[in-house]
Design a protein around this motif. Sequence first.
Motif, PDB file in Angstrom:
ATOM      1  N   GLY A  35      33.802  42.497  40.690  1.00  0.00           N
ATOM      2  CA  GLY A  35      32.660  43.049  39.809  1.00  0.00           C
ATOM      3  C   GLY A  35      32.994  43.962  38.975  1.00  0.00           C
ATOM      4  O   GLY A  35      32.086  44.831  38.884  1.00  0.00           O
ATOM      5  N   ALA A  36      33.684  43.953  38.175  1.00  0.00           N
ATOM      6  CA  ALA A  36      34.016  44.904  36.591  1.00  0.00           C
ATOM      7  C   ALA A  36      34.401  46.637  37.667  1.00  0.00           C
ATOM      8  O   ALA A  36      33.417  47.160  36.656  1.00  0.00           O
ATOM      9  N   LEU A  37      35.391  46.324  38.458  1.00  0.00           N
ATOM     10  CA  LEU A  37      35.844  47.452  39.116  1.00  0.00           C
ATOM     11  C   LEU A  37      35.898  49.091  37.975  1.00  0.00           C
ATOM     12  O   LEU A  37      37.348  47.745  37.916  1.00  0.00           O
ATOM     13  N   ALA A  38      36.227  49.519  38.159  1.00  0.00           N
ATOM     14  CA  ALA A  38      37.696  50.749  37.973  1.00  0.00           C
ATOM     15  C   ALA A  38      37.663  50.995  38.533  1.00  0.00           C
ATOM     16  O   ALA A  38      37.945  50.302  39.785  1.00  0.00           O
ATOM     17  N   SER A  39      39.145  51.936  38.856  1.00  0.00           N
ATOM     18  CA  SER A  39      40.208  52.152  39.292  1.00  0.00           C
ATOM     19  C   SER A  39      39.509  52.504  40.980  1.00  0.00           C
ATOM     20  O   SER A  39      40.099  52.979  41.853  1.00  0.00           O
ATOM     21  N   GLU A  40      39.216  53.783  40.502  1.00  0.00           N
ATOM     22  CA  GLU A  40      38.460  54.107  41.604  1.00  0.00           C
ATOM     23  C   GLU A  40      37.346  53.506  42.342  1.00  0.00           C
ATOM     24  O   GLU A  40      37.118  53.779  43.878  1.00  0.00           O
ATOM     25  N   ALA A  41      36.849  52.684  42.113  1.00  0.00           N
ATOM     26  CA  ALA A  41      35.775  52.218  42.750  1.00  0.00           C
ATOM     27  C   ALA A  41      36.442  50.998  43.516  1.00  0.00           C
ATOM     28  O   ALA A  41      36.322  50.338  44.846  1.00  0.00           O
ATOM     29  N   LYS A  42      37.896  50.972  42.369  1.00  0.00           N
ATOM     30  CA  LYS A  42      39.172  49.289  43.621  1.00  0.00           C
ATOM     31  C   LYS A  42      39.304  50.030  44.651  1.00  0.00           C
ATOM     32  O   LYS A  42      39.584  48.982  45.692  1.00  0.00           O
ATOM     33  N   GLU A  43      39.658  51.565  44.218  1.00  0.00           N
ATOM     34  CA  GLU A  43      39.916  51.957  45.734  1.00  0.00           C
ATOM     35  C   GLU A  43      39.325  52.016  47.097  1.00  0.00           C
ATOM     36  O   GLU A  43      39.767  52.399  47.632  1.00  0.00           O
ATOM     37  N   ALA A  44      38.841  51.911  47.118  1.00  0.00           N
ATOM     38  CA  ALA A  44      37.097  52.251  47.917  1.00  0.00           C
ATOM     39  C   ALA A  44      37.581  50.644  48.901  1.00  0.00           C
ATOM     40  O   ALA A  44      37.672  51.161  50.288  1.00  0.00           O
ATOM     41  N   VAL A  66      33.604  41.294  49.168  1.00  0.00           N
ATOM     42  CA  VAL A  66      32.852  42.479  48.816  1.00  0.00           C
ATOM     43  C   VAL A  66      32.755  42.132  47.031  1.00  0.00           C
ATOM     44  O   VAL A  66      33.694  41.914  46.166  1.00  0.00           O
ATOM     45  N   ASN A  67      31.987  41.425  46.921  1.00  0.00           N
ATOM     46  CA  ASN A  67      31.315  41.412  44.541  1.00  0.00           C
ATOM     47  C   ASN A  67      30.126  42.633  45.116  1.00  0.00           C
ATOM     48  O   ASN A  67      28.914  42.867  45.045  1.00  0.00           O
ATOM     49  N   LEU A  68      30.286  44.031  43.768  1.00  0.00           N
ATOM     50  CA  LEU A  68      28.846  44.326  43.567  1.00  0.00           C
ATOM     51  C   LEU A  68      28.509  43.782  42.237  1.00  0.00           C
ATOM     52  O   LEU A  68      29.382  43.320  40.701  1.00  0.00           O
ATOM     53  N   SER A  69      27.374  43.500  41.731  1.00  0.00           N
ATOM     54  CA  SER A  69      26.558  42.607  41.026  1.00  0.00           C
ATOM     55  C   SER A  69      25.472  43.067  40.624  1.00  0.00           C
ATOM     56  O   SER A  69      25.178  44.223  40.828  1.00  0.00           O
ATOM     57  N   PRO A  70      25.201  43.737  38.964  1.00  0.00           N
ATOM     58  CA  PRO A  70      26.088  42.617  38.108  1.00  0.00           C
ATOM     59  C   PRO A  70      27.058  42.924  37.666  1.00  0.00           C
ATOM     60  O   PRO A  70      27.911  44.325  37.964  1.00  0.00           O
ATOM     61  N   ALA A  71      27.913  41.780  37.534  1.00  0.00           N
ATOM     62  CA  ALA A  71      29.329  41.491  36.877  1.00  0.00           C
ATOM     63  C   ALA A  71      29.109  41.928  36.094  1.00  0.00           C
ATOM     64  O   ALA A  71      30.669  42.251  34.970  1.00  0.00           O
ATOM     65  N   ASP A  72      29.044  42.210  34.831  1.00  0.00           N
ATOM     66  CA  ASP A  72      28.718  42.666  33.320  1.00  0.00           C
ATOM     67  C   ASP A  72      28.534  44.479  33.218  1.00  0.00           C
ATOM     68  O   ASP A  72      28.846  44.817  32.330  1.00  0.00           O
ATOM     69  N   GLU A  76      31.678  52.677  37.871  1.00  0.00           N
ATOM     70  CA  GLU A  76      32.484  53.030  38.000  1.00  0.00           C
ATOM     71  C   GLU A  76      32.173  54.665  39.491  1.00  0.00           C
ATOM     72  O   GLU A  76      31.110  54.531  39.787  1.00  0.00           O
ATOM     73  N   GLY A  77      33.817  55.484  40.118  1.00  0.00           N
ATOM     74  CA  GLY A  77      32.908  56.985  40.851  1.00  0.00           C
ATOM     75  C   GLY A  77      32.815  55.883  41.789  1.00  0.00           C
ATOM     76  O   GLY A  77      33.352  54.601  41.784  1.00  0.00           O
ATOM     77  N   THR A  78      32.691  57.010  42.659  1.00  0.00           N
ATOM     78  CA  THR A  78      33.290  56.524  44.424  1.00  0.00           C
ATOM     79  C   THR A  78      32.324  56.070  45.514  1.00  0.00           C
ATOM     80  O   THR A  78      31.937  56.421  45.812  1.00  0.00           O
ATOM     81  N   SER A  79      30.908  57.056  44.622  1.00  0.00           N
ATOM     82  CA  SER A  79      28.904  56.618  45.222  1.00  0.00           C
ATOM     83  C   SER A  79      29.080  55.052  45.798  1.00  0.00           C
ATOM     84  O   SER A  79      27.967  55.544  46.542  1.00  0.00           O
ATOM     85  N   PHE A  80      30.008  54.220  45.941  1.00  0.00           N
ATOM     86  CA  PHE A  80      29.656  53.121  46.312  1.00  0.00           C
ATOM     87  C   PHE A  80      30.092  52.429  47.041  1.00  0.00           C
ATOM     88  O   PHE A  80      29.839  52.058  48.237  1.00  0.00           O
ATOM     89  N   ASP A  81      31.157  53.493  47.951  1.00  0.00           N
ATOM     90  CA  ASP A  81      32.168  52.897  49.108  1.00  0.00           C
ATOM     91  C   ASP A  81      30.877  53.458  50.104  1.00  0.00           C
ATOM     92  O   ASP A  81      30.942  52.306  51.381  1.00  0.00           O
ATOM     93  N   LEU A  82      29.863  53.495  50.655  1.00  0.00           N
ATOM     94  CA  LEU A  82      29.175  54.080  52.079  1.00  0.00           C
ATOM     95  C   LEU A  82      28.427  52.614  51.682  1.00  0.00           C
ATOM     96  O   LEU A  82      28.196  51.587  53.056  1.00  0.00           O
ATOM     97  N   ALA A  83      27.804  52.151  50.220  1.00  0.00           N
ATOM     98  CA  ALA A  83      27.288  50.781  50.678  1.00  0.00           C
ATOM     99  C   ALA A  83      28.855  49.685  51.029  1.00  0.00           C
ATOM    100  O   ALA A  83      27.588  49.107  51.647  1.00  0.00           O
ATOM    101  N   VAL A  84      29.655  49.446  50.590  1.00  0.00           N
ATOM    102  CA  VAL A  84      30.160  48.585  50.844  1.00  0.00           C
ATOM    103  C   VAL A  84      30.209  48.372  52.351  1.00  0.00           C
ATOM    104  O   VAL A  84      30.903  47.529  53.468  1.00  0.00           O
ATOM    105  N   ALA A  85      30.620  49.984  53.281  1.00  0.00           N
ATOM    106  CA  ALA A  85      31.072  50.161  54.452  1.00  0.00           C
ATOM    107  C   ALA A  85      29.895  49.227  55.283  1.00  0.00           C
ATOM    108  O   ALA A  85      30.077  48.353  56.038  1.00  0.00           O
TER     109      ALA A  85
END
Length: 515
Positions: A35-44, A66-72, A76-85
């Motif tokens: 889903g167009a992830l920056a490096s810190e988001a991929k490390e989640a 796990v897909n983070l949409s929209p893909a366009d 960036e950042g680490t704020s998605f960790d909790l939603a992914v978990a």
Amino acid sequence: MFCKTFSAVICGVEAVTVQVETDVRNGLPQMQMVGALASEAKEARERVRIAIENSGFRLNPKHVTVNLSPADIRKEGTSFDLAVAISILAAFGYIPEEELKKCMFAGELSLDGRINKVPGVLPMVCHAAKEGFSCCIVPKGNAREGALQGKVPVYGVENLKEVAEFLSGVKKLDPELPMTMEMLRQIQKNYQKESADFSDIIGQNVAKRACMIAAAGGHHLLLIGPPGSGKTALAKCMPSILPELSFEEMLELSAIYSISGKLKNEMDFVWNRPYQAPHHATTESALLGGGRNAKPGLVSLCHHGVLFMDEFTEFKTDVLETLRQPLEEHEVTVSRLHATYTYPAAFQLIAAMNPCPCGYYPDRNRCNCSAPEIKRYTGKISQPILDRMDMMLEVVPVEYEKLAKMKKGESSAEIRSKVMMARKIQKERFSGMGIQVNAEMDKKQTEEFCWLGEEEKDILHKIFKENEFSTRRYFRMIRLARTIADLEGCEKIQKEHIIEAYQYCNIGKKYWKVV
């Protein structure tokens, strides 16, 4: 099994909803994130997996996507960790999926399951309120910040297990209490810092009046004078005569500071109008914003406040020229490879400069600079930038006799009361128009609210015929005269108001041929 949760990504100063979709099925045991992830988001991927296991949850060996949409939109950042978990736990059956449909999550996970603070929570929560989400779950350290908006319940949590128990109905959490303006003002008293006061400046009555006019109408001010004449002291006193922030302005500023990661603790909202004084070595990206992970620059951090640029001529020419757009449009647009960001920048510019390299022109007893040197020095400030300065004032050193007497003048509180009166008039005048002060009027509004009689028009005609002012300068002078009239409590602009406004514009002839 498929499950979906919601988070948000910051684009400029606005948040955009991100759907975190998780699919769990039989296959090679692994976890993929797209889903167009920056490096810190991929490390989640690794952070989330270990945090789930250390929180006491067992994940069967499955193929997890796990897909983070929209893909366009780049994440960036680490704020998605909790939603992914939470999405993964729901997909494995640990959390009822029904509880996730109208809840937004933000937070960074530690490997032991603790939830850490993240920047940008306030604009995320404000966005959640607009989109109709029923609640927001954020790190405990961000809870007070998120509750500032007061429209959607905000739950502050400390670890992943606590979130899972809350969503499963095992544990009850109380939402953070929203902050009212009265509560904010009460808390503000404990964090109030003493600011410079105009009563501490001896003499300089003309300069003080110029600062009062600038504060009353939101006008940009250029101070020219030798070293030690008081230019910096005058600029430092400017915040002390500006009105208090409204709740909407406080919310907007706190959101900008939240995105920049400058809200250091849960009580650290933006209480007062900001004041930024960058060093003359400041780069273009630091001033306007941008960078690898785009963040607001100094002109946005002093939104609704004062940007003081001391040693104005020592800034790089390219940096000064970038001020043209924000001074005119009150916003900054920064284009990068992955996106274009727009940041608010309705600041008041106070600039200070010496008149020559040695600083003492036109005192030829002390100044030995040649005419070409002076021209080259002042020429660092281009005509387009000068044209955007509403006021220009020569600050002369205070005589020894005045210093020796040490007689204090008007205090900031007295000046501020006059500024508030003028601001009240402008607030009523511009009600429902989206502007606050005279300096923000466009051409149409200037013609509507700055009506001139025949005598005043004749004076303006004579001034512009003799000085060859530009059209921009014409309208800026009229808006300045409107502010002077407001300070005097006059409904109509009179000739003395135009003459005084002209006094703050004609000094350019002394240092520049045409302004």
